[in-house]
Design a protein around this motif. Structure first.
Motif, PDB file in Angstrom:
ATOM      1  N   ARG A   7       0.808  -1.228   0.000  1.00 56.28           N
ATOM      2  CA  ARG A   7       0.000   0.000   0.000  1.00 56.28           C
ATOM      3  C   ARG A   7       0.840   1.278   0.000  1.00 56.28           C
ATOM      4  O   ARG A   7       0.543   2.203  -0.767  1.00 56.28           O
ATOM      5  N   PRO A   8       1.897   1.399   0.804  1.00 59.03           N
ATOM      6  CA  PRO A   8       2.687   2.643   0.769  1.00 59.03           C
ATOM      7  C   PRO A   8       3.328   2.903  -0.596  1.00 59.03           C
ATOM      8  O   PRO A   8       3.562   4.051  -0.967  1.00 59.03           O
ATOM      9  N   ARG A   9       3.597   1.867  -1.333  1.00 58.69           N
ATOM     10  CA  ARG A   9       4.244   2.023  -2.640  1.00 58.69           C
ATOM     11  C   ARG A   9       3.238   2.409  -3.733  1.00 58.69           C
ATOM     12  O   ARG A   9       3.583   3.045  -4.716  1.00 58.69           O
ATOM     13  N   CYS A  10       1.974   2.007  -3.573  1.00 59.65           N
ATOM     14  CA  CYS A  10       0.942   2.261  -4.586  1.00 59.65           C
ATOM     15  C   CYS A  10       0.694   3.759  -4.735  1.00 59.65           C
ATOM     16  O   CYS A  10       0.488   4.474  -3.759  1.00 59.65           O
ATOM     17  N   LEU A  15      -3.559   1.425 -13.586  1.00 61.03           N
ATOM     18  CA  LEU A  15      -3.303   0.508 -14.702  1.00 61.03           C
ATOM     19  C   LEU A  15      -3.708  -0.916 -14.348  1.00 61.03           C
ATOM     20  O   LEU A  15      -4.235  -1.647 -15.191  1.00 61.03           O
ATOM     21  N   CYS A  16      -3.478  -1.318 -13.104  1.00 56.47           N
ATOM     22  CA  CYS A  16      -3.861  -2.663 -12.670  1.00 56.47           C
ATOM     23  C   CYS A  16      -5.378  -2.832 -12.733  1.00 56.47           C
ATOM     24  O   CYS A  16      -5.880  -3.878 -13.146  1.00 56.47           O
ATOM     25  N   GLU A  17      -6.090  -1.807 -12.346  1.00 60.43           N
ATOM     26  CA  GLU A  17      -7.551  -1.834 -12.388  1.00 60.43           C
ATOM     27  C   GLU A  17      -8.051  -1.993 -13.828  1.00 60.43           C
ATOM     28  O   GLU A  17      -9.032  -2.691 -14.075  1.00 60.43           O
ATOM     29  N   GLU A  18      -7.364  -1.364 -14.760  1.00 58.96           N
ATOM     30  CA  GLU A  18      -7.767  -1.465 -16.161  1.00 58.96           C
ATOM     31  C   GLU A  18      -7.652  -2.884 -16.691  1.00 58.96           C
ATOM     32  O   GLU A  18      -8.503  -3.324 -17.457  1.00 58.96           O
ATOM     33  N   VAL A  19      -6.599  -3.608 -16.288  1.00 58.88           N
ATOM     34  CA  VAL A  19      -6.411  -4.966 -16.812  1.00 58.88           C
ATOM     35  C   VAL A  19      -7.084  -6.030 -15.951  1.00 58.88           C
ATOM     36  O   VAL A  19      -7.301  -7.139 -16.424  1.00 58.88           O
ATOM     37  N   ALA A  20      -7.437  -5.689 -14.700  1.00 59.92           N
ATOM     38  CA  ALA A  20      -8.038  -6.682 -13.810  1.00 59.92           C
ATOM     39  C   ALA A  20      -9.175  -6.090 -12.969  1.00 59.92           C
ATOM     40  O   ALA A  20      -9.144  -6.142 -11.744  1.00 59.92           O
ATOM     41  N   LEU A  26     -10.006   1.114  -7.793  1.00 63.28           N
ATOM     42  CA  LEU A  26      -9.634   2.303  -7.027  1.00 63.28           C
ATOM     43  C   LEU A  26     -10.890   2.865  -6.379  1.00 63.28           C
ATOM     44  O   LEU A  26     -11.923   3.023  -7.037  1.00 63.28           O
ATOM     45  N   ASP A  27     -10.804   3.178  -5.098  1.00 61.62           N
ATOM     46  CA  ASP A  27     -11.963   3.753  -4.416  1.00 61.62           C
ATOM     47  C   ASP A  27     -12.049   5.251  -4.709  1.00 61.62           C
ATOM     48  O   ASP A  27     -11.251   5.796  -5.483  1.00 61.62           O
ATOM     49  N   ASP A  28     -12.980   5.927  -4.095  1.00 67.11           N
ATOM     50  CA  ASP A  28     -13.202   7.353  -4.352  1.00 67.11           C
ATOM     51  C   ASP A  28     -12.017   8.225  -3.952  1.00 67.11           C
ATOM     52  O   ASP A  28     -11.872   9.347  -4.437  1.00 67.11           O
ATOM     53  N   ASP A  29     -11.168   7.706  -3.068  1.00 65.55           N
ATOM     54  CA  ASP A  29      -9.983   8.451  -2.632  1.00 65.55           C
ATOM     55  C   ASP A  29      -8.742   8.086  -3.423  1.00 65.55           C
ATOM     56  O   ASP A  29      -7.643   8.545  -3.116  1.00 65.55           O
ATOM     57  N   GLY A  30      -8.885   7.233  -4.442  1.00 66.65           N
ATOM     58  CA  GLY A  30      -7.754   6.820  -5.253  1.00 66.65           C
ATOM     59  C   GLY A  30      -6.931   5.700  -4.644  1.00 66.65           C
ATOM     60  O   GLY A  30      -5.833   5.421  -5.108  1.00 66.65           O
ATOM     61  N   GLU A  31      -7.450   5.058  -3.594  1.00 67.39           N
ATOM     62  CA  GLU A  31      -6.763   3.942  -2.943  1.00 67.39           C
ATOM     63  C   GLU A  31      -7.171   2.634  -3.616  1.00 67.39           C
ATOM     64  O   GLU A  31      -8.349   2.412  -3.898  1.00 67.39           O
ATOM     65  N   LEU A  32      -6.201   1.774  -3.851  1.00 67.91           N
ATOM     66  CA  LEU A  32      -6.490   0.491  -4.465  1.00 67.91           C
ATOM     67  C   LEU A  32      -7.126  -0.448  -3.452  1.00 67.91           C
ATOM     68  O   LEU A  32      -6.650  -0.581  -2.327  1.00 67.91           O
ATOM     69  N   VAL A  33      -8.213  -1.085  -3.871  1.00 66.96           N
ATOM     70  CA  VAL A  33      -8.921  -2.059  -3.049  1.00 66.96           C
ATOM     71  C   VAL A  33      -8.878  -3.393  -3.776  1.00 66.96           C
ATOM     72  O   VAL A  33      -9.292  -3.476  -4.938  1.00 66.96           O
TER      73      VAL A  33
END
Length: 61
Positions: A7-10, A15-20, A26-33
Motif C-alpha cells: 500500500r505505501p508504494r501504490c 493501470l492494474c484496475e484497467e487490466v483486472a 480504485l476507491d473514491d480516494d484513489g486507494e487500491l482495493v
C-alpha cells in the motif's frame, strides 16, 4: 496464490484496475482495493495486473 499490495508504494495510477477490474478497483480516494485476494481462478489476469504496475506495488505469493 494470493495477490499482495504494498500500500505505501501504490500511487493510484489505475493501470492494474484497467487490466483486472474483477480483482481490484480504485476507491473514491484513489486507494487500491483488492476485491479478491485469492486469484487461483484468474491467475493470468492477476499476473497481468502485477506486470503493468509502474511502481511494483503488487506481487503474487
Amino acid at each position: 496464490m494470493n495477490i499482495i499490495l504494498d500500500r505505501p508504494r501504490c500511487e493510484g495510477h489505475g493501470l492494474c484496475e484497467e487490466v483486472a477490474p474483477q480483482l481490484m478497483h480504485l476507491d473514491d480516494d484513489g486507494e487500491l482495493v483488492l476485491d479478491v485476494e485469492q486469484v487461483d481462478g484468474d491467475l493470468e489476469t492477476a499476473k497481468a495486473a502485477v506486470r503493468v504496475c509502474p511502481v511494483a506495488a503488487l506481487k503474487l505469493a
